[in-house]
Each structure stands twice: as C-alpha cells, then as structure tokens.
Design a protein around this motif. Structure first.
Motif, PDB file in Angstrom:
ATOM      1  N   ASP A   1       3.202  -9.628  -8.591  1.00  0.00           N
ATOM      2  CA  ASP A   1       2.638 -10.403  -7.490  1.00  0.00           C
ATOM      3  C   ASP A   1       2.620  -9.653  -6.162  1.00  0.00           C
ATOM      4  OD1 ASP A   1       2.210 -12.688  -9.136  1.00  0.00           O
ATOM      5  OD2 ASP A   1       4.345 -13.115  -9.013  1.00  0.00           O
ATOM      6  N   VAL A   2       3.254  -8.479  -6.113  1.00  0.00           N
ATOM      7  CA  VAL A   2       3.265  -7.708  -4.867  1.00  0.00           C
ATOM      8  C   VAL A   2       2.927  -6.236  -5.048  1.00  0.00           C
ATOM      9  CG1 VAL A   2       4.790  -9.252  -3.576  1.00  0.00           C
ATOM     10  CG2 VAL A   2       5.784  -7.456  -4.961  1.00  0.00           C
ATOM     11  N   GLY A   3       2.887  -5.722  -6.266  1.00  0.00           N
ATOM     12  CA  GLY A   3       2.433  -4.359  -6.516  1.00  0.00           C
ATOM     13  C   GLY A   3       3.473  -3.267  -6.454  1.00  0.00           C
ATOM     14  N   VAL A   4       4.677  -3.561  -6.049  1.00  0.00           N
ATOM     15  CA  VAL A   4       5.731  -2.564  -5.896  1.00  0.00           C
ATOM     16  C   VAL A   4       6.341  -2.223  -7.253  1.00  0.00           C
ATOM     17  CG1 VAL A   4       7.992  -2.151  -4.828  1.00  0.00           C
ATOM     18  CG2 VAL A   4       6.256  -3.443  -3.601  1.00  0.00           C
TER      19      VAL A   4
ATOM     20  N   ALA B   1       0.857  -1.189   0.000  1.00  0.00           N
ATOM     21  CA  ALA B   1       0.000   0.000   0.000  1.00  0.00           C
ATOM     22  C   ALA B   1       0.884   1.227   0.000  1.00  0.00           C
ATOM     23  CB  ALA B   1      -0.908   0.007   1.223  1.00  0.00           C
ATOM     24  N   ASP B   2       0.579   2.185  -0.877  1.00  0.00           N
ATOM     25  CA  ASP B   2       1.313   3.447  -0.822  1.00  0.00           C
ATOM     26  C   ASP B   2       0.393   4.604  -0.463  1.00  0.00           C
ATOM     27  OD1 ASP B   2       0.018   3.871  -3.252  1.00  0.00           O
ATOM     28  OD2 ASP B   2       1.826   3.732  -4.456  1.00  0.00           O
TER      29      ASP B   2
ATOM     30  N   PHE C   1      -2.575  -3.008  -3.007  1.00  0.00           N
ATOM     31  CA  PHE C   1      -2.615  -4.250  -3.764  1.00  0.00           C
ATOM     32  C   PHE C   1      -2.921  -5.387  -2.802  1.00  0.00           C
ATOM     33  CE2 PHE C   1      -0.351  -1.286  -6.275  1.00  0.00           C
ATOM     34  CZ  PHE C   1      -0.661  -1.599  -7.581  1.00  0.00           C
ATOM     35  N   ILE C   2      -3.827  -6.250  -3.224  1.00  0.00           N
ATOM     36  CA  ILE C   2      -4.258  -7.355  -2.382  1.00  0.00           C
ATOM     37  C   ILE C   2      -4.011  -8.681  -3.084  1.00  0.00           C
ATOM     38  CG2 ILE C   2      -6.009  -6.002  -1.171  1.00  0.00           C
ATOM     39  CD1 ILE C   2      -8.128  -7.260  -3.018  1.00  0.00           C
TER      40      ILE C   2
END
Length: 175
Positions: free
Chosen positions: A138-141, A57-58, A64-65
């Motif tokens: 897979d992690v949103g970063v 989360a930013d 992102f889930i």
C-alpha cells in the motif's frame, strides 16, 4: 467451513483438534500466495484523470502513487488489522502468527512496524537470519523486518481482503 473461519480461540486451556491444526496449516501454506494475487490488482479509483498522491519515490523514474479516493480505505485497513491482531493474545496454536519456516516467498501477509502500525506486505524472499524482506503493497517501500512481526492476513472473505480495499501503488511503467 463457512462462518467458522471467523471464530477466534479465546481459551488456550485446551489442545487444538487435529482438524483445527490441519486448517491452520492449510491457511499458512495456501492463503499467502492467493492473497498476493488479490493485492496485485489495481484500484478501480486509480485511472487516467484521477487525483493521486505520491506515497513513495526512490527516483524520478520509480515512484508509487495512490488515488486520493482510496485514502480513507487505506487508513481503515490499518485500523481493522490492528483490531484483528489485538484479539490474538495470549498466543494460541490457532492464531495467525507464522514461524520462520512458514513464510512463503511472494506470499502476502500483515506486518506490524516498530510504531505499532499494521500494513499489508509481500515477502520478497525466504527469511534470512530471522528477517524477511517485505514489500509494503500500500506504500511501495521495501524493508527487512523480523519474522515475529508478520501475521497471516484474514481469510479472503474478510472485508480487508474485499475488492473495495484493493490498490497497488504502481510504477509508471507497470501494466
């Protein structure tokens, strides 16, 4: 082509054939964009009522889930990618390494971070100064990494690219 796509070159004492070089060139040009389409599919486990974890989360509006049901598959992807790329030493003209001029913007690749963990990423722009801005699917970063850390993902027939491994952490407003 069939099963020959899964073969690994273990002897680098010979020059690759023209056909082998042509196939690897085609993989480097075509597969990253095809894989990006595949990785853009949402997991079947991620649906209304699913138990999820927030993986990144930013802000309160951008996070992102991932469905908890997918956690074991997520771990297996990293382990499987590590096993695949461990077989590629010493370097061979036929391995999955990519050169700076071969990175396709919006193409999907595998990336090894500084801890040695493998992830699936999408190159968000062409390389600049030897670095590529990568979105970790897979992690949103999103972070920059050196081109040397990037590899081609396995061919579409490989289990890591099969439908049971698809998930894309979603922003809440994404369709």
């Amino acid at each position: 082509m069939g099963g020959s796509r899964e073969a690994r070159v273990i002897n680098t004492d010979r020059e690759p054939t023209a056909d082998e070089l042509k196939r690897i060139k085609q993989r480097k040009e075509n597969e990253p964009l095809e894989h990006a389409k595949t990785l853009s599919r949402q997991s079947a486990a991620l649906k209304e009522g699913s138990t999820v974890s927030i993986v990144y989360a930013d802000s309160p509006r951008r996070f992102f889930i991932r469905a908890l049901a997918d956690d074991d598959q997520y771990e297996k992807i990293g382990t499987t990618l590590a096993e695949i790329y461990a077989q590629e030493t010493p370097p061979s003209p036929l391995d999955s390494r990519v050169a700076i001029y071969e990175i396709v913007s919006e193409g999907a690749y595998a990336l090894q971070d500084s801890n040695g963990t493998w992830f699936r990423v999408i190159a968000k722009q062409p390389p600049q100064s030897g670095q590529v801005l990568c979105h970790f699917v897979d992690v949103g970063v999103c972070e920059k990494f050196p081109v040397a850390a990037i590899r081609l993902l396995p061919p579409a027939v490989h289990p890591v690219m099969s439908s049971k491994y698809f998930w894309w952490p979603r922003k809440p407003n994404m369709a």
